[in-house]
Write an enzyme that holds these catalytic residues in place. Structure first.
Site, mmCIF file in Angstrom:
data_model
loop_
_atom_site.group_PDB
_atom_site.id
_atom_site.type_symbol
_atom_site.label_atom_id
_atom_site.label_comp_id
_atom_site.label_asym_id
_atom_site.label_seq_id
_atom_site.Cartn_x
_atom_site.Cartn_y
_atom_site.Cartn_z
ATOM 1 C CG HIS A 130 14.289 -120.142 14.532
ATOM 2 N ND1 HIS A 130 14.779 -121.425 14.399
ATOM 3 C CD2 HIS A 130 12.965 -120.208 14.267
ATOM 4 C CE1 HIS A 130 13.780 -122.226 14.066
ATOM 5 N NE2 HIS A 130 12.674 -121.518 13.985
ATOM 6 C CG ASP A 207 17.440 -116.762 10.339
ATOM 7 O OD1 ASP A 207 16.771 -116.818 9.291
ATOM 8 O OD2 ASP A 207 17.111 -117.353 11.394
ATOM 9 C CD GLN A 210 9.439 -115.407 9.836
ATOM 10 O OE1 GLN A 210 8.518 -114.937 9.170
ATOM 11 N NE2 GLN A 210 9.396 -116.629 10.314
ATOM 12 C CB CYS A 371 12.100 -122.434 17.231
ATOM 13 S SG CYS A 371 11.207 -123.880 16.677
HETATM 14 C C1 LIG Z 1 11.441 -120.762 10.354
HETATM 15 C C2 LIG Z 1 12.688 -120.072 10.757
HETATM 16 C C3 LIG Z 1 13.927 -120.729 10.670
HETATM 17 C C4 LIG Z 1 14.046 -122.164 10.243
HETATM 18 O O1 LIG Z 1 13.644 -122.365 8.933
HETATM 19 P P1 LIG Z 1 13.587 -123.882 8.383
HETATM 20 O O2 LIG Z 1 13.135 -123.744 6.991
HETATM 21 O O3 LIG Z 1 12.620 -124.590 9.254
HETATM 22 O O4 LIG Z 1 14.948 -124.424 8.491
HETATM 23 C C5 LIG Z 1 15.040 -120.023 11.026
HETATM 24 N N1 LIG Z 1 14.980 -118.752 11.432
HETATM 25 C C6 LIG Z 1 13.817 -118.092 11.525
HETATM 26 C C7 LIG Z 1 13.806 -116.677 11.976
HETATM 27 C C8 LIG Z 1 12.637 -118.730 11.194
HETATM 28 O O5 LIG Z 1 11.474 -118.073 11.289
#
Ligand SMILES: *Cc1c(COP(=O)(O)O)cnc(C)c1O
Length: 413
Positions: A130, A207, A210, A371
């Site tokens: 992302h 990250d 999800q 994104c």
């Molecule tokens: C939505 C998302 C983000 C960003 O999350 P925010 O709460 O908008 O900062 C980062 N990484 C992944 C994989 C996402 O799906």
């Protein structure tokens, strides 16, 4: 019945749906079919009430308070930190930093860990990241001459693990990867990724924006250095996210922002920082939202998570079976380990047009690059249509989605 069929049958979607007031509304004269959960999830009554109750009954600024409301708010705020720690199986609540989002959590690590990097040091990312796990590292590339290396993604949407191993050099300091892709649904092999990073002396961040929604996460078992997620995709409020940092990382890293709440002492000539995690929480936090995140975690813990995951898989299977019948449809993300996200393109139909037409039938899906520009470039497409599922989605909704898609196609092709 098979074990799977039994647990799917036992999963009571209607009872679950009844807890989400928004799910009973109409959109454009049709019942809402909300399949944009990977962008943000809807909120159960328990979360809405928790946030409203803070405003109604026990709101005050947190920490340093000497009056009852301040103490109550602080207690609830710190209790939420404990809930996040337990949710991730972190050894201590002191290893949890509240941020406003996943984005801010990654920026914090890129900034504070990044301060230890020198020109020519290397960071490994993947093609499926992302933008929020790309751009903060680009800052380090632009400003410090840090080198970014990329793990390729194969045609099925899995990471190329051989290529990953081959990227390491003695300058590799950090690996920062998505745990579950928001576009492909791919669940990356986290333990193997950690083992390889650590064998090369690099730190590793996941990250989990999800992944934390769809599967139990155990940071102690994963052994990662950093893990982040965001509240609004976990049925909680937006404005509240969290960072977990292993061991003594938080003690070793410089603070990210300066201000009130993060200091022990300030003079004209110097500053003594507060202990972690407060050192990383400058200013007044999103008090009610953090407490709401705690309520969201309680709500998720109340789910039968195995049954919820199986229900989501069954929804995805039904959706993918319907999509497979559409001529000219290309499905992205066929990795073996995959969450309930269906990304696709249909020849001759622009993703935006499809999404807008489906909205006329009450069906909310997302269309665009999600994104993830490098991933779109990898597949040579400008964007996809994405349907992303939550446990509160029903089989009827999958059918309504497929019906709306066919209607939309009939206007375009
Ligand atoms: C939505 C998302 C983000 C960003 O999350 P925010 O709460 O908008 O900062 C980062 N990484 C992944 C994989 C996402 O799906």
């Amino acid at each position: 019945m098979t074990a799977l069929a039994e647990s799917v049958a036992a999963f009571d979607v209607e009872t679950l749906r009844a807890q989400f007031p928004i799910l009973s509304r109409q959109v454009n004269g049709h019942p809402l079919v909300y399949l944009d959960n990977a962008a943000s999830a809807q909120k159960p009554e328990a979360v809405i009430d928790a946030v409203a109750n803070v405003w109604r009954t026990s709101y005050a600024n947190v920490h340093r308070g000497l009056h009852t409301l301040a103490n109550e708010a602080t207690e609830a705020f710190e209790a939420a930190r404990g809930k996040v720690a337990d949710f991730l199986n972190a050894p201590s609540a002191d290893q949890i930093v509240f941020t406003k989002s996943a984005t801010e959590a990654i920026n914090l690590v890129a900034s504070s860990f990044g301060a230890t990097l020198k020109e020519g040091d290397e960071v490994i990312l993947s093609q499926m990241e992302h933008h929020s796990n790309i751009v903060p590292w680009h800052f380090l590339r632009e400003r410090k001459g840090v080198v970014i290396k990329w793990i390729p993604v194969d045609d099925d949407g899995a990471l190329d693990m051989d290529a990953y191993q081959a990227l390491f050099t003695e300058r590799t300091k950090m690996v920062s990867l998505v745990h579950m892709s928001n576009v492909l649904g791919t669940v990356n092999p986290a333990r193997a990724l950690v083992r390889i990073a650590h064998a090369h002396g690099a730190a590793i961040l996941f990250d989990g924006t999800q992944a934390a929604v769809h599967m139990p996460v155990d940071v102690a078992d994963l052994g990662c250095d950093f893990y982040i997620f965001t509240g609004h995709k976990l049925y909680g409020p937006n404005g509240a996210g969290a960072l977990y940092a292993a061991g003594d990382w938080l003690d070793r890293l410089q603070p990210y922002q300066g201000g009130g709440e993060m200091i022990a002492e300030v003079s004209e000539d110097g500053v003594v920082y507060a202990d972690a995690p407060h050192k990383f929480e400058a200013g007044t936090p999103a008090i009610a939202d953090v407490i709401g995140l705690g309520a969201a975690i309680d709500w998720v813990n109340g789910l039968d998570r195995v049954a919820a995951l199986e229900h989501e898989r069954a929804l995805l299977d039904r959706a993918e079976a319907g999509l497979a019948e559409i001529r000219g449809l290309r499905l992205f993300g066929r990795a073996q380990d995959k969450g309930a996200i269906a990304s696709f393109l249909i020849e001759g139909a622009h993703p935006h047009d499809l999404a807008q037409l489906m909205d006329k039938y009450g069906v909310a899906v997302r269309a665009g690059h999600h994104c993830a520009h490098p991933l779109m470039k990898r597949y040579g497409v400008p964007g996809t249509v994405r349907a992303s599922f939550a446990p509160y989605n029903s089989f009827d909704e999958v059918d309504a989605f497929l019906k709306a898609l066919h209607k939309a196609m009939s206007f375009l092709i």
